[in-house]
Design a protein around this motif. Structure first.
Motif, PDB file in Angstrom:
ATOM      1  N   SER A 159       0.820  -1.208   0.000  1.00 40.02           N
ATOM      2  CA  SER A 159       0.000   0.000   0.000  1.00 40.02           C
ATOM      3  C   SER A 159       0.856   1.261   0.000  1.00 40.02           C
ATOM      4  CB  SER A 159      -0.922  -0.003   1.222  1.00 40.02           C
ATOM      5  OG  SER A 159      -1.693   1.178   1.272  1.00 40.02           O
ATOM      6  N   MET A 160       1.877   1.294   0.842  1.00 36.98           N
ATOM      7  CA  MET A 160       2.736   2.476   0.919  1.00 36.98           C
ATOM      8  C   MET A 160       3.602   2.611  -0.330  1.00 36.98           C
ATOM      9  SD  MET A 160       3.730   2.742   4.950  1.00 36.98           S
ATOM     10  CE  MET A 160       4.192   4.457   4.754  1.00 36.98           C
ATOM     11  N   PHE A 161       3.967   1.482  -0.939  1.00 35.88           N
ATOM     12  CA  PHE A 161       4.705   1.508  -2.199  1.00 35.88           C
ATOM     13  C   PHE A 161       3.815   2.069  -3.313  1.00 35.88           C
ATOM     14  CE2 PHE A 161       6.037  -0.742  -6.137  1.00 35.88           C
ATOM     15  CZ  PHE A 161       7.345  -0.253  -6.235  1.00 35.88           C
ATOM     16  N   MET A 162       2.563   1.644  -3.369  1.00 33.68           N
ATOM     17  CA  MET A 162       1.614   2.157  -4.361  1.00 33.68           C
ATOM     18  C   MET A 162       1.414   3.663  -4.216  1.00 33.68           C
ATOM     19  SD  MET A 162      -1.330  -0.791  -4.098  1.00 33.68           S
ATOM     20  CE  MET A 162      -2.584   0.369  -4.660  1.00 33.68           C
ATOM     21  N   ASP A 163       1.380   4.134  -2.959  1.00 32.72           N
ATOM     22  CA  ASP A 163       1.157   5.559  -2.690  1.00 32.72           C
ATOM     23  C   ASP A 163       2.439   6.379  -2.765  1.00 32.72           C
ATOM     24  OD1 ASP A 163      -1.507   5.029  -2.303  1.00 32.72           O
ATOM     25  OD2 ASP A 163      -1.377   4.938  -0.111  1.00 32.72           O
ATOM     26  N   LYS A 164       3.554   5.714  -3.168  1.00 32.64           N
ATOM     27  CA  LYS A 164       4.860   6.367  -3.326  1.00 32.64           C
ATOM     28  C   LYS A 164       5.376   6.976  -2.019  1.00 32.64           C
ATOM     29  CE  LYS A 164       4.058   7.331  -8.221  1.00 32.64           C
ATOM     30  NZ  LYS A 164       4.707   6.084  -8.637  1.00 32.64           N
ATOM     31  N   LYS A 165       4.972   6.371  -0.907  1.00 36.28           N
ATOM     32  CA  LYS A 165       5.508   6.804   0.388  1.00 36.28           C
ATOM     33  C   LYS A 165       6.850   6.138   0.662  1.00 36.28           C
ATOM     34  CE  LYS A 165       0.967   7.746   2.383  1.00 36.28           C
ATOM     35  NZ  LYS A 165      -0.035   7.357   3.421  1.00 36.28           N
ATOM     36  N   VAL A 166       7.101   5.025  -0.026  1.00 36.95           N
ATOM     37  CA  VAL A 166       8.412   4.381  -0.001  1.00 36.95           C
ATOM     38  C   VAL A 166       8.786   4.023  -1.438  1.00 36.95           C
ATOM     39  CG1 VAL A 166       8.174   3.455   2.346  1.00 36.95           C
ATOM     40  CG2 VAL A 166       7.408   2.078   0.394  1.00 36.95           C
ATOM     41  N   ASP A 167      10.084   3.898  -1.676  1.00 40.88           N
ATOM     42  CA  ASP A 167      10.567   3.587  -3.028  1.00 40.88           C
ATOM     43  C   ASP A 167      10.775   2.097  -3.251  1.00 40.88           C
ATOM     44  OD1 ASP A 167      10.649   6.310  -3.603  1.00 40.88           O
ATOM     45  OD2 ASP A 167      12.731   6.512  -2.928  1.00 40.88           O
TER      46      ASP A 167
END
Length: 333
Positions: A159-167
């Protein structure tokens, strides 16, 4: 014991059909567990029995209906989880006792969106864990098999990868069975470590289309590696998951924790009852839980067999082993 009867109406007949299940399977399951009577007709469900059980039945139906509205399939596991979670809730009100139209229960608000499906908690402890996974920089999830420790951590990472909160997403496990000396195994490094990391692949494929997983692994945006490969690195803007952490030594755990860099989150999961470390060797997972207790930026969530959402027989097996382990401990003392 006070008796009551209510009927609930649902606006969407298509969603109601999913709620009831094939041949009203889901309705019958809740009816059997709670010991009340229920029947469906048109867009109405009637429930009669002990007032508290009727109220609980209504809350379970609204929770499951809310999941279906969010695009989540409801089967045996979801029904059992809703019964388990809401049976311990203190927020269940008394039934109205009239067919006054569809209730507006919101159900569970905690949802993690992945590329393939939304993920919602099956138990109150899972909801607490999911909230921590999205809010804290460092999270420990401890408890028996089947409680969703790793699965939910992977969901949060995706989820955080999809939201570009992590690379990047980095998934790791200690390769204890081979002593982290993998040279004797056949094949290249990918083939050597795959047997130890297969559960992490399975979770990923449940959250992402296969072609996306392959693509991101080729570009390095998803990395799966044994714990030993973390040494000497500083991990920035990554979501890092260490699975089976009970098999890490204190030295390895300290090494892993100090890889935490700017913009990175870490989830560390393990089951202290299933360590494969040599006898007498302290688990780095236990050591970290003891030493880091009380740090506000860190969440430590402790699951129990009550949070297991696997096949009902699996739950009974976990409970049986837990009982025998307690007996063994008593005998040794």
């Amino acid at each position: 014991m006070s008796e009551n009867s209510i009927c609930i109406s649902f606006e969407n007949n298509s969603l109601l059909s999913q709620l009831l299940g094939e041949h009203d399977r889901n309705l019958a399951k809740i009816e059997k567990v709670l010991g009340v009577t229920a029947s469906s007709r048109g867009n109405m469900i009637s429930i009669a029995g002990d007032a508290d059980k009727v109220s609980l039945f209504e809350a379970i139906l609204q929770e499951l209906y809310s999941k279906i509205e969010k695009g989540i399939d409801v089967g045996d596991a979801e029904v059992e989880a809703a019964i388990l979670m809401l049976s311990g809730s203190k927020a269940i009100g008394k039934p109205n006792g009239k067919c006054a139209g569809q209730k507006n229960s919101k159900g569970s608000e905690m949802v993690i969106k992945t590329m393939k499906k939304p993920i919602t908690p099956y138990t109150a402890k899972q909801a607490e864990y999911m909230q921590a996974l999205l809010a804290k920089e460092l999270i420990f999830g401890a408890g028996p098999a089947g409680t969703g420790k790793t699965y939910l951590a992977v969901a949060a990472a995706v989820s955080m990868f999809m939201d570009k909160k992590v690379d990047r997403i980095i998934l790791s496990r200690p390769a204890v069975e081979a002593g982290e000396h993998l040279g004797f195994l056949p094949g290249d490094m990918r083939e050597k470590v795959d047997p130890y990391l297969r559960p992490l692949y399975d979770a990923l494929y449940d959250m992402m289309p296969a072609e996306k997983v392959i693509k991101y692994m080729e570009t390095g945006e998803i990395e799966i590696a044994p714990l030993a490969f973390m040494r000497g690195r500083t991990l920035r803007y990554s979501y890092v998951i260490l699975d089976e952490a009970q098999n890490a030594t204190p030295v390895q755990m300290k090494m892993f924790l100090t890889r935490l860099g700017e913009g990175t989150r870490m989830a560390i999961t393990g089951d202290l009852s299933q360590t494969d470390l040599p006898k007498g060797k302290k688990s780095g997972f236990r050591d970290a839980l003891e030493k880091l207790e009380g740090i506000n930026e860190i969440s430590a969530i402790q699951f129990s067999e009550k949070d297991s959402v696997r096949h009902p027989l699996t739950v009974k097996i976990v409970q049986a082993y837990a009982r025998h382990e307690k007996d063994d401990d008593w005998k040794r003392n």
